[in-house]
Design a protein around this motif. Structure first.
Motif, PDB file in Angstrom:
ATOM      1  N   GLU A   1      -4.675  -4.868   4.968  1.00  0.00           N
ATOM      2  CA  GLU A   1      -4.277  -5.816   3.888  1.00  0.00           C
ATOM      3  C   GLU A   1      -2.779  -5.774   3.714  1.00  0.00           C
ATOM      4  O   GLU A   1      -2.222  -4.651   4.489  1.00  0.00           O
ATOM      5  CB  GLU A   1      -4.605  -5.853   2.785  1.00  0.00           C
TER       6      GLU A   1
ATOM      7  N   ASN B   1       0.285  -5.850   1.111  1.00  0.00           N
ATOM      8  CA  ASN B   1       0.594  -5.910  -0.260  1.00  0.00           C
ATOM      9  C   ASN B   1       2.225  -6.763  -0.470  1.00  0.00           C
ATOM     10  O   ASN B   1       3.025  -5.965   0.074  1.00  0.00           O
ATOM     11  CB  ASN B   1       0.480  -4.641  -1.055  1.00  0.00           C
TER      12      ASN B   1
ATOM     13  N   LYS C   1      -5.881 -12.125  -0.834  1.00  0.00           N
ATOM     14  CA  LYS C   1      -6.603 -11.786   0.545  1.00  0.00           C
ATOM     15  C   LYS C   1      -7.045 -13.058   0.933  1.00  0.00           C
ATOM     16  O   LYS C   1      -7.276 -13.393   2.456  1.00  0.00           O
ATOM     17  CB  LYS C   1      -7.914 -10.828   0.013  1.00  0.00           C
TER      18      LYS C   1
ATOM     19  N   GLU D   1      -6.283  -6.551  -6.396  1.00  0.00           N
ATOM     20  CA  GLU D   1      -5.340  -5.533  -6.160  1.00  0.00           C
ATOM     21  C   GLU D   1      -5.474  -4.061  -6.707  1.00  0.00           C
ATOM     22  O   GLU D   1      -6.224  -4.270  -8.022  1.00  0.00           O
ATOM     23  CB  GLU D   1      -3.773  -5.763  -5.998  1.00  0.00           C
TER      24      GLU D   1
HETATM   25 MG    MG Z   1      -3.579  -4.532  -2.156  1.00  0.00          MG
END
Ligand code: MG
Ligand code: ADP
Ligand code: MG
Length: 489
Positions: A159, A161, A324, A382
């Motif tokens: 992922e 961030n 996401k 998250e």
């Molecule tokens: Mg994250």
């Protein structure tokens, strides 16, 4: 101090990270562990101790060393280079995607119907659009996370961030700790401290915050760190604000969203004023989870910040790019090309994309129900601990499908990555364990631009996290993983 020495299992005596033939004694490891714990205490590699109720509120009270791996984890140089080279490409990609408001709104339009949190973020985004609000100075402090898949030998992004990327402070320290350990014991361990890359995450992030502050050009303004009311990871954040002050002379304040609502306002010229301070840069270390918005108060604060002229790290658009759902949309055919002109860059980015699917694809939903162990089901959340694995994937998919409405749109499906496991020596709460572990490499990226001028676009250090291989999730703060560094091979 710690009970570590007596708890070292004797099989560890045969543990030879550097592959040397010499058998190392229990006493040897006791000494290394003890030295590492002392180093952590003396150098601020610490977090608040859960057993002390004030440790999340008052600095300097109730500290314990951050969980760490005793020695760095081997990583082939080729993956390291690949991940580092991707950082400026992802920085630029986030910026480009953030400017495409229709792409963000359309991609998330189904998600928002079933995910209230994402819906609220989109609402703020829409409000800014209706005001034709432009973010001219844009600051991104990202962390792109990767795992190496053992079956395909591919480095895949887990992922990206774009909000509250944690551990630039403590991550930098772990690399120092490991170099120190190897400096003293490297020969016995068969490891050379020069193979642990320097980790400048904290200084680079502080530099980026300072440069954003300069671009805003208000010498009496401060950086505001948005924090949770209780934060046991406060020292990671204090590392950043301390370097910002000591090295760059920029002061910061720490405020919760509720405090910002109570003490903040925006002047007619757009200046954000909180508690009497003009704020030039807002750095979010809270606001990434619905838990940070228990009432309308917090949403008002988020809107107030967004409507001001302060540099936001992240802006609402940067925040949305890190969801996401957007990660999954960007992995669709021909989408990257809309944002990235350079074909080599497109190819490099695409190479690290694992399989990602939206749940309106019936075929993939059926496959996931059939072989759930090959997938991870992810909501728009998250901070670790939110994903669904294994047979729970099947159960959840059946439940969502039977409910009939748009529930599936809250999730994405991702190919499960299976990194190769190795033996590591993990230390938590002064107690050490050898465990079969897998690791996740995070690469920090800093990006700063003012209108057409790109001021910073660089890779900014790294974070290795190592967890017991039987655990699905990977967060350090969430208690699943330990901090680690890289040993280049
Ligand atoms: Mg994250
Ligand atoms: P968060 O934003 O909550 O950190 P992540 O997507 O990073 O969400 O997922 C949390 C953890 O779950 C990761 O750190 C990793 O350990 C594990 N994980 C996530 N995606 C995958 C995947 N595709 N394959 C294997 N493990 C994964
Ligand atoms: Mg993560």
């Amino acid at each position: 101090m710690s009970r570590a020495p007596s708890s070292i299992p004797s099989q560890l005596a045969a543990w030879k990270p550097g592959g040397s033939d010499e058998v190392l004694s229990d006493e040897f490891f006791e000494k290394v562990v003890s030295d590492a714990l002392v180093w952590s205490a003396l150098h601020g590699l610490v977090v608040g101790d859960r057993s002390n109720s004030r440790s999340g509120k008052v600095p300097g009270v109730g500290m314990v060393h951050a969980p760490f791996a005793l020695t760095p984890t081997p990583l082939p140089m080729s993956y390291w280079r690949q991940a580092c080279e991707l950082a400026p490409l992802f920085n630029e990609l986030v910026d480009r995607v953030s400017l495409d408001a229709d792409f963000l709104q359309n991609s998330l339009s189904r998600t928002k119907k079933v995910d209230e949190f994402t819906g609220r973020l989109l609402e703020i985004h829409l409000q800014m659009l209706s005001l034709d609000k432009k973010e001219e100075i844009r600051l991104g402090l990202h962390r792109s996370d990767y795992m190496v898949d053992s079956e395909t030998d591919m480095l895949y992004q887990i992922e990206l961030n774009t909000i509250s990327s944690s551990f630039p402070g403590l991550g930098s320290l772990v690399a120092d700790l490991h170099r120190n350990v190897l400096g003293h014991y490297g020969q016995d361990l068969g490891l050379d401290s020069r193979n642990v890359p320097e980790n400048p995450a904290v200084s680079q992030f502080a530099k980026a915050l300072a440069n954003a502050w300069s671009e805003y050009n208000a010498s009496s303004a401060v950086v505001m760190v948005v924090v949770q009311g209780e934060e046991r990871n406060m020292y990671d954040q204090y590392w950043l604000s301390t370097v910002l002050k000591d090295k760059h002379g920029v002061a910061s304040i720490r405020k919760t969203l509720a405090e910002i609502d109570a003490q903040g306002h925006v002047l007619p010229d757009g200046t954000l004023v909180v508690d009497g301070h003009s704020v030039s840069v807002v750095y979010f270390r809270a606001g990434y989870t619905p838990n940070d918005y228990p009432s309308e108060t917090e949403w008002r604060a988020r809107l107030l910040i967004e409507s001001s002229s302060a540099v936001k790290c992240p802006s609402i658009a940067y925040h949305l790019v890190g969801t996401k759902k957007i990660q999954q949309e960007l992995a669709k055919p021909d989408i990257l090309e809309r944002f990235v002109e350079n074909k080599d860059h497109v190819a490099a980015l695409r190479k690290c994309f694992a399989g990602l699917w939206s749940l309106d694809n019936d075929e993939i939903v059926r496959t996931a129900m059939d072989k759930p162990e090959l997938f991870v089901l992810k909501p728009q959340r998250e901070g670790g601990g939110n994903n669904i694995y294994g047979t729970d994937v099947r159960e959840m998919l059946i439940k969502l499908r039977n409910e009939g409405n748009d529930g599936l749109a809250a999730y994405i499906l991702m190919q499960r990555i299976f990194p190769k496991d190795s033996l590591s020596y993990l230390i938590r709460d002064g107690i050490s364990h050898t465990e079969k572990t897998i690791s996740e490499l995070g690469i920090y990226g800093a990006y700063l631009r003012n209108k057409d001028k790109v001021i910073i676009n660089e890779q900014s250090g790294y974070l290795m996290r190592t967890k017991v291989s039987s655990s699905n999730e990977g967060g350090v703060a969430a208690g699943f993983a330990v901090l680690d560094s890289v040993y280049l091979t």
